[in-house]
Design a protein around this motif. Structure first.
Motif, PDB file in Angstrom:
ATOM      1  N   UNK A  28       0.808  -1.345  -0.106  1.00  0.00           N
ATOM      2  CA  UNK A  28       0.030   0.066   0.094  1.00  0.00           C
ATOM      3  C   UNK A  28       0.597   1.283  -0.081  1.00  0.00           C
ATOM      4  N   UNK A  29       2.168   1.157  -0.027  1.00  0.00           N
ATOM      5  CA  UNK A  29       3.138   2.469  -0.118  1.00  0.00           C
ATOM      6  C   UNK A  29       2.856   2.940  -1.556  1.00  0.00           C
ATOM      7  N   UNK A  30       3.108   4.274  -1.677  1.00  0.00           N
ATOM      8  CA  UNK A  30       3.187   4.911  -2.835  1.00  0.00           C
ATOM      9  C   UNK A  30       4.301   4.378  -3.854  1.00  0.00           C
ATOM     10  N   UNK A  32       7.659   4.405   7.742  1.00  0.00           N
ATOM     11  CA  UNK A  32       8.571   5.393   7.092  1.00  0.00           C
ATOM     12  C   UNK A  32       8.862   4.876   5.641  1.00  0.00           C
ATOM     13  N   UNK A  33       8.947   5.892   4.770  1.00  0.00           N
ATOM     14  CA  UNK A  33       9.238   5.589   3.179  1.00  0.00           C
ATOM     15  C   UNK A  33      10.100   6.348   2.910  1.00  0.00           C
ATOM     16  N   UNK A  34      11.213   6.220   2.152  1.00  0.00           N
ATOM     17  CA  UNK A  34      12.119   7.182   1.537  1.00  0.00           C
ATOM     18  C   UNK A  34      11.566   7.788   0.271  1.00  0.00           C
ATOM     19  N   UNK A  35      11.654   8.984  -0.027  1.00  0.00           N
ATOM     20  CA  UNK A  35      11.280   9.733  -1.217  1.00  0.00           C
ATOM     21  C   UNK A  35      12.387  10.144  -2.176  1.00  0.00           C
ATOM     22  N   UNK A  36      12.247   9.953  -3.399  1.00  0.00           N
ATOM     23  CA  UNK A  36      13.390  10.411  -4.463  1.00  0.00           C
ATOM     24  C   UNK A  36      12.779  10.958  -5.497  1.00  0.00           C
ATOM     25  N   UNK A  51      12.944  -2.166  -5.141  1.00  0.00           N
ATOM     26  CA  UNK A  51      13.409  -3.401  -4.267  1.00  0.00           C
ATOM     27  C   UNK A  51      13.275  -2.971  -2.617  1.00  0.00           C
ATOM     28  N   UNK A  52      13.586  -1.838  -2.474  1.00  0.00           N
ATOM     29  CA  UNK A  52      13.418  -1.041  -1.133  1.00  0.00           C
ATOM     30  C   UNK A  52      12.271  -0.553  -0.760  1.00  0.00           C
ATOM     31  N   UNK A  53      11.088  -0.337  -1.715  1.00  0.00           N
ATOM     32  CA  UNK A  53      10.154   0.472  -1.371  1.00  0.00           C
ATOM     33  C   UNK A  53      10.055   1.935  -1.285  1.00  0.00           C
ATOM     34  N   UNK A  54      10.914   2.332  -2.062  1.00  0.00           N
ATOM     35  CA  UNK A  54      11.067   3.712  -2.357  1.00  0.00           C
ATOM     36  C   UNK A  54       9.693   4.516  -3.227  1.00  0.00           C
ATOM     37  N   UNK A  55       9.422   5.992  -2.613  1.00  0.00           N
ATOM     38  CA  UNK A  55       8.485   6.587  -3.456  1.00  0.00           C
ATOM     39  C   UNK A  55       9.113   7.416  -4.363  1.00  0.00           C
ATOM     40  N   UNK A  56       8.789   7.303  -5.739  1.00  0.00           N
ATOM     41  CA  UNK A  56       9.310   8.093  -6.862  1.00  0.00           C
ATOM     42  C   UNK A  56       8.525   9.227  -7.095  1.00  0.00           C
ATOM     43  N   UNK A  57       8.837  10.329  -7.086  1.00  0.00           N
ATOM     44  CA  UNK A  57       7.980  11.616  -7.700  1.00  0.00           C
ATOM     45  C   UNK A  57       8.614  11.830  -8.954  1.00  0.00           C
TER      46      UNK A  57
END
Length: 563
Positions: free
Chosen positions: A60-62, A256-260, A281-287
């Motif tokens: 459910x993470x973006x 927590x979710x890292x955003x890039x 592979x590490x669940x990052x959110x890409x804008x």
């Protein structure tokens, strides 16, 4: 197509056997740079299996969100849509294993879904720049024997014209949701078709040895060529980047979710593999940012409080030197990795003055190495170096005349080998013979050296060297000095004809805003710092330096336009 690819893979396997045999013979050679990171464990994962292995941890993470519209998709939504898209490609377009599908798109939230859907269908991805001209598209689509295209209305006119010139009709899928031109297909009708027969995907049989990507590269031999990358080479590269001593980006957790910022073009191998595939592979959110615009880029950094960034030199120079960029814009950043072209230590230090807490590293790679090959440890502070070979990879500095391996401090051509290498250029044996040595080394066409601590430094491109009275002058060396001048925003050096010396360096300079520079001031500034044969002969002021999407200076374009 399939038989051709099987032959290419057979040749690649032979090269790998040569590599393994040769490695045993030279592994003790002190002049061969080996990895400081752990060797890669062998695996038979396809890209899809590898990327989705942690899906249940953050469904459910973006995954992607558009920087301008805000629309996007979660990991679970992207996975489901990619399966539906794959099944639609098989059932509605009758695509089969090893058919090549072109993606001609800017960075959009649908890009991961489209890419993984194509691979799930057993097909091969060929990423293309949406700004390609009709002539470019015709050449590239013919080169890869394209069977279908995924794009947008932005590129559709050029695509239609290219196909018309080729006298071909190919299915074109567009991501737009409003009225579509001609007989094009709406992407959502494929990706959101809940009634499509996904059981058809059971017929897809893909292994790690099968071809996954065919991006384009000019390599060291001129015109662009299609680069054959297998599932295994892509997965091995991503495994190397995910080494705990390499990656600095944190894995997603429940809280927590890292955003890039997704600003590096996904159609470029750096953006596709390292920014998109690795970070999934590490669940990052890409804008996603479809086109680099300073105001959108800066707003994304601040509004989304982005913690990490993958960048190319023009972005770093912009952040470091543009007066509109303040420390507040960089406040949330924890780490930056810069690649695709070399960056001066002075440029890095100028950036870090605005945020001393940023962990900054340079990296090095080529399309032929799946975008990554060399990077520093995640606690490194050697800003001038690009680091060390990634796991299971090797580097040799080769003398330009004798091809002998050189020792510390000696400049030569960088040769590389390891599991992340391409299988070869598609249907281009002449180019393959030029770029591969008999014992499996890939000639990069880049000039470099390493120091006593095994750090690698890139000094220039072999084919871009300027020959002055028989001496070789690397343009990057002069550019590094020029960029330290406080009135210079950007610059490029090219060789111009000279009746006495054969060639001479000429500088093309973009001044800082509202700055007037006397050319003599710049000539004196640089020429007092270099040996006589490296002195710049002329300075010309321009409004911009032409570069490709990866940030590399297009010296050929400069010569055509100004010389």
């Amino acid at each position: 197509m399939a038989s051709i690819l099987r032959r290419a893979l057979s040749q690649a396997i032979k090269k790998r056997n040569v590599y393994k045999t040769s490695f045993l013979q030279i592994s003790t050679d002190s002049k061969i740079l080996t990895s400081v990171f752990k060797d890669l464990e062998d695996s038979n994962h396809t890209i899809n299996e590898f990327v989705w292995q942690n899906l249940d941890r953050w469904p459910d993470k973006t995954l992607t969100e558009c920087a301008t519209t805000g629309h996007g998709y979660t990991y679970a939504q992207t996975h489901r849509m990619s399966i539906n898209f794959a099944a639609s490609l098989r059932t509605k377009l009758k695509l089969r294993n090893d058919d090549t599908v072109a993606i001609i798109l800017p960075n959009v939230p649908e890009y991961p879904c489209i890419s993984l859907g194509i691979l799930e269908a057993g097909c091969i991805i060929s990423m293309m720049n949406p700004a390609y001209s009709t002539h470019d598209l015709q050449r590239y689509l013919e080169m890869i024997k394209c069977k279908a295209i995924v794009s947008s209305k932005l590129s559709y006119p050029n695509i239609a014209e290219a196909l018309n010139s080729m006298q071909k009709k190919l299915p074109i899928i567009l991501i737009d949701n409003d009225e579509l031109p001609g007989t094009t297909i709406r992407f959502s009708e494929f990706a959101n078709d809940l009634n499509v027969d996904v059981d058809c995907l059971k017929a897809v049989k893909r292994s790690a040895k099968d071809v996954a990507l065919m991006p384009f590269s000019s390599g060291t031999t001129g015109f662009p060529k299609a680069v054959v990358c297998t599932h295994k080479s892509v997965v091995d590269l991503n495994k190397a980047i995910l080494d705990p001593n390499v990656i600095y980006v944190e894995e997603a957790t429940a809280n927590y979710q890292s955003v890039m910022p997704g600003v590096l073009p996904f159609f470029h191998i750096f953006g596709f593999n390292l920014l998109m595939m690795s970070l999934m592979c590490v669940g990052v959110k890409l804008v996603t940012i479809s086109q680099f615009k300073p105001e959108v880029f800066l707003e994304t950094l601040v509004r989304h409080r982005t913690q990490h960034m993958y960048a190319v030199p023009p972005m770093i120079i912009f952040l470091a030197k543009h007066p509109a960029v303040t420390p507040a814009h960089l406040q949330s950043l924890k780490s930056i990795v810069c690649g695709a072209a070399s960056l001066a230590k002075s440029d890095v230090e100028a950036l870090l003055k605005k945020n001393r807490n940023i962990k900054f590293r340079q990296g090095y790679g080529l399309t032929e190495t799946n975008g990554g090959l060399v990077i520093g440890r995640n606690d490194d502070t050697n800003y001038a170096s690009v680091g060390h070979p990634v796991g299971s990879c090797q580097i040799k500095i080769s003398d330009l005349k004798t091809q002998e391996a050189l020792g510390p401090g000696q400049e030569g051509e960088i040769l590389v080998r390891g599991p992340v290498l391409m299988s070869g250029y598609y249907e281009n044996e002449e180019a393959n013979k030029e770029v591969f040595t008999s014992d499996g080394w890939l000639k990069t066409g880049d000039i470099g050296k390493y120091d006593e601590n095994k750090y690698l430094y890139i000094t220039d491109r072999l084919k871009e060297l300027i020959k002055v009275k028989g001496f070789q002058v690397p343009p990057a060396e002069l550019e590094i000095i020029l960029r330290t001048h406080p009135k210079v925003l950007d610059c490029a050096i090219v060789g111009i004809k000279d009746p006495i010396s054969g060639e001479a360096p000429k500088a093309f300079v973009v001044p800082q805003a509202k700055q007037t520079i006397d050319p003599k001031e710049l000539l004196e500034y640089v020429n007092t710092q270099v040996v006589a044969f490296k002195k710049i002969k002329e300075v010309q002021f321009v409004t911009e330096i032409p570069k490709n999407p990866a940030g590399k200076v297009l010296r050929r374009i400069i010569k055509e336009k100004y010389c």
